[in-house]
Design a protein around this motif. Sequence first.
Motif, mmCIF file in Angstrom:
data_model
loop_
_atom_site.group_PDB
_atom_site.id
_atom_site.type_symbol
_atom_site.label_atom_id
_atom_site.label_comp_id
_atom_site.label_asym_id
_atom_site.label_seq_id
_atom_site.Cartn_x
_atom_site.Cartn_y
_atom_site.Cartn_z
ATOM 1 N N HIS A 40 0.851 -1.119 0.074
ATOM 2 C CA HIS A 40 -0.088 -0.033 0.108
ATOM 3 C C HIS A 40 0.847 1.271 0.095
ATOM 4 N N ARG B 117 2.262 1.540 -3.323
ATOM 5 C CA ARG B 117 0.858 2.244 -4.546
ATOM 6 C C ARG B 117 0.714 3.583 -4.044
ATOM 7 N N PHE B 118 0.730 4.060 -3.004
ATOM 8 C CA PHE B 118 0.708 5.557 -2.596
ATOM 9 C C PHE B 118 1.703 6.308 -3.348
ATOM 10 N N GLY C 2 2.200 5.476 -7.345
ATOM 11 C CA GLY C 2 1.174 5.655 -8.632
ATOM 12 C C GLY C 2 1.421 4.997 -9.723
ATOM 13 N N VAL D 29 -5.673 -10.559 -0.449
ATOM 14 C CA VAL D 29 -4.032 -10.398 -0.192
ATOM 15 C C VAL D 29 -3.803 -10.800 1.282
ATOM 16 N N ASP E 156 -1.153 -8.222 -7.336
ATOM 17 C CA ASP E 156 -2.310 -8.740 -8.114
ATOM 18 C C ASP E 156 -2.960 -9.919 -7.119
ATOM 19 N N SER E 157 -2.414 -9.758 -6.196
ATOM 20 C CA SER E 157 -2.893 -10.940 -4.844
ATOM 21 C C SER E 157 -2.799 -12.492 -5.754
ATOM 22 N N GLN F 3 -7.694 -3.162 -2.168
ATOM 23 C CA GLN F 3 -7.686 -3.817 -3.704
ATOM 24 C C GLN F 3 -7.981 -2.934 -4.702
ATOM 25 N N ARG G 19 -8.187 -9.923 -8.864
ATOM 26 C CA ARG G 19 -7.877 -9.226 -10.076
ATOM 27 C C ARG G 19 -7.260 -10.316 -11.207
ATOM 28 N N ARG H 201 -6.294 4.907 -8.386
ATOM 29 C CA ARG H 201 -6.223 6.098 -7.490
ATOM 30 C C ARG H 201 -6.563 7.131 -8.165
ATOM 31 N N PHE I 270 0.582 12.793 -9.942
ATOM 32 C CA PHE I 270 0.447 12.996 -8.528
ATOM 33 C C PHE I 270 1.511 14.023 -7.822
#
Lengths: 502, 502
Positions: A260, A263-264, A267, A373, A404-405, B126, B206, B237, B310
């Motif tokens: 996470h 991802r933050f 991006g 996940v 993509d878990s 997710q 996914r 996002r 971003f």
Amino acid sequence: RMWIRRCQSRCLSSMRIARRPDLAAVSDEHIRSLSRLCPNNSRDEVFLAVANIDWLGKYKGHSPLILYPSSTHEVAAALRYCSGKRLGVVVQGGNTSLVGGATPVHDEIVLDMRRMNNIIEIDQEQQVLICDAGCILQQLDQKLETVGLTMPLDLGAKGSCQIGGNVATNAGGIRLVRYGSLHANVIGLEWVMANGTVFNNITTLRKDNTGFDLKQLMIGSEGSLGIITKVALLVPRKPTTINLSYLALESFDKVIEALHCARFHLGEILSAIEFQDRQSLEFVLANHPGSQDPMDKSYPFYMIVEASGFRQEHDADRMSRFLEDALDRQIIADGTLAQDSTQIAGLWALRESVAESVGKSGSVFKYDLSLPVKDMYTMVEAMRTRLAPVISPDLICGYGHVGDSNLHLNIVSPEFSDKVQDLTEPFVYDLTRKMGGSISAEHGLGLMKAPYISYSKSEAQIRLMQQVKDLFDPNGILNPYKVLPVAPKPEPAQSIIYQGKP
Amino acid sequence: RMWIRRCQSRCLSSMRIARRPDLAAVSDEHIRSLSRLCPNNSRDEVFLAVANIDWLGKYKGHSPLILYPSSTHEVAAALRYCSGKRLGVVVQGGNTSLVGGATPVHDEIVLDMRRMNNIIEIDQEQQVLICDAGCILQQLDQKLETVGLTMPLDLGAKGSCQIGGNVATNAGGIRLVRYGSLHANVIGLEWVMANGTVFNNITTLRKDNTGFDLKQLMIGSEGSLGIITKVALLVPRKPTTINLSYLALESFDKVIEALHCARFHLGEILSAIEFQDRQSLEFVLANHPGSQDPMDKSYPFYMIVEASGFRQEHDADRMSRFLEDALDRQIIADGTLAQDSTQIAGLWALRESVAESVGKSGSVFKYDLSLPVKDMYTMVEAMRTRLAPVISPDLICGYGHVGDSNLHLNIVSPEFSDKVQDLTEPFVYDLTRKMGGSISAEHGLGLMKAPYISYSKSEAQIRLMQQVKDLFDPNGILNPYKVLPVAPKPEPAQSIIYQGKP
């Protein structure tokens, strides 16, 4: 060849699956006729030995003939003949299936696509590649690189897998997180129906909403609805910068937090996010020449976080902020940032050579699962507990595409024993279902998982799939025994003559 | 309502299409039974008038009944009944089809999805949205925005179109260039088969390669293979920065040059690239309140180039370099860079209100074409020449998604006259075929283009589509007369009783 040898010692083979009585046995007359239709072919024992065993050495078939078609026309002629004579056909690309999807079960004719390997067009303006199905993934990528483009998919088997097989199995890989699935990237296909009819949807157009998108059904049909002969694919501009970090983490919860956090911070430039456990790294360190532990001490989990873009300073800055934040918040225990392309390749090798390294340690039961996940690693631990009586926990490892878990669970056994198999299946599928997962994320069903499809799909859906199969391939000659559970067709009456209609 | 009035004056209606004799006429008994199965329904004349005419006021049907199901169960019960009684059904979402795809042709029952509009889950971790098919696109986007996410598609009709309709028509829109098509973004679907069987593939996973990906067939099937009731969608996002420029250009060749220049400089942050001609801007300036010419003088072409990301500084810098390069190389003649969100909205309105503004000027013949990018504007010019005897060149405009080589060609006529129609069709389709294009890029075929599918698809493909249709909907009750050319089914014998099987 090591894996032929291994299979001789122990192989889960066709003896487990009854021959479909409606399919004809291959006769000398069939072989003579097919050899005329497809002049490049082989009955050479060594070639047949390779074609009759899967990459893992787990399944073994008994095909007496390999065809190497060099054109769509030859594929069509061969299929038309096989349909009429009710001969089973298995299409083979790079032969890298991990679920026995490309291995004959009995005496199916092998259609080997290696000779159909021309790049037909690279449209740089539209960013579209058109090529034959038999082109090798890595070679396509290298060719595209010369004009500043790249393939939207990348996977460990890239050196031998073919684009036709990638499409036929809806391959995922490490770039899916960035470019999306093949369902979006394949904009055109040419394929041959079981009866020899050629469907040509090759185009450089990005959009086409004229009727049902039948080619979507071919993507992921695993050679059981038709044979893909040409592909038109969106190919993005190749990023000019890569920033890659290899991280060490103390728990799988931290892996999720890092996902996470990445991802933050990263991006749209996040181009890969992978995880592997210590056990999988150990296999690499033991078996992959030149590999070395990237950290001073051992950690239970590792991740690769890769960002790709077009401005080094900007990308590097975002990667730094991600790492700072992840360190500050104690998400990661340690980490290394690749300084050049050699280091990037070295760190990728730690993740990408897991499959090969595990394979050098024994016979590998491989499971490719989609799981929520949070449950991804719980699954690995559950299997260690379950198999403790017969397999050491160190020989069970988990790795894969955490973005993509998608978990790759590998169980290393001295041989493909029924005992391990019976302890593992259907337990692993049952647990997957309970966790709300899918029993195949990106490897398909093939021979291995066909009997277990009901763990992920409803009875009504399986029935409709079977009806679609019957519509596309009425005689059931394409990749028999694969994908769907085997429901033997009635033996054809003498009076039935092939009509030549789809 | 203006467009009802317009339709009364002239409407291309069902009189052109013979009623299928195998479909039953809707009786009072049918209406009573369906009203019991679906308690929310209407026979109100005003509601029926709206439901029986398409958004353009081009097509008019004669449905006597609208059902407003509030659950999948009610949809299933209604379809099971209609299948058994052989009653035609048209599903209606936002009723924004531009090809008559959601308008009854004769007396088909209307299934209006507006009551099924719950957001079921937003999985922030997710990045997956699960919602009912009747949710309105813009409302979904607004809801997602509150948690920092966004919809992967955006289009002019967003204020009224529904996600179920978007998926059923494989809607494209302005963000496709960034996030890819719905074939990649829809990861799960629930739909009801014609016979009432519910298929539930709703998931937050996914990846799922367990058998043929049947939901892909539903994407773009235009309500003719099943009724979509729930959608699971990847939701990215929401970018925190937007940099938008509105450009003026002297020729369409310059538009193409600007496209490549923008792709080069903006790469992964390019989020929209649109073009419009002066004629389309004139319609907006004349009819859209508050709009004003963004340049000091008139130019033949305009473009919107939008970058989203971003990091403001980085994105702004790349946009500046793009503009500098494009100016230096004399690709663009003039340009304006939006300074704030109000200006961004104002500039977008110049492009997004074309459809509505054109509609205020007369009856609009709309064509949605995929063409090789070099031919996109040649098509507009060819139509101006062709229609010169009856339509002023100023009333023919072209605009659309130049990044996807998707042209929207609009021809404004005082009314929907046969003369204009016959001059335009099949000429426009024939020219599209000659140019190697597709007669529908993102609007689907609906009623309007069903007879012309052969301009984009081969006979073998159309035959296979029809077989798929027969498999999914054996009685042909779903959206009859649409998508595929009408081939009347034989009238059912008295002895045939519905079996309840797909």
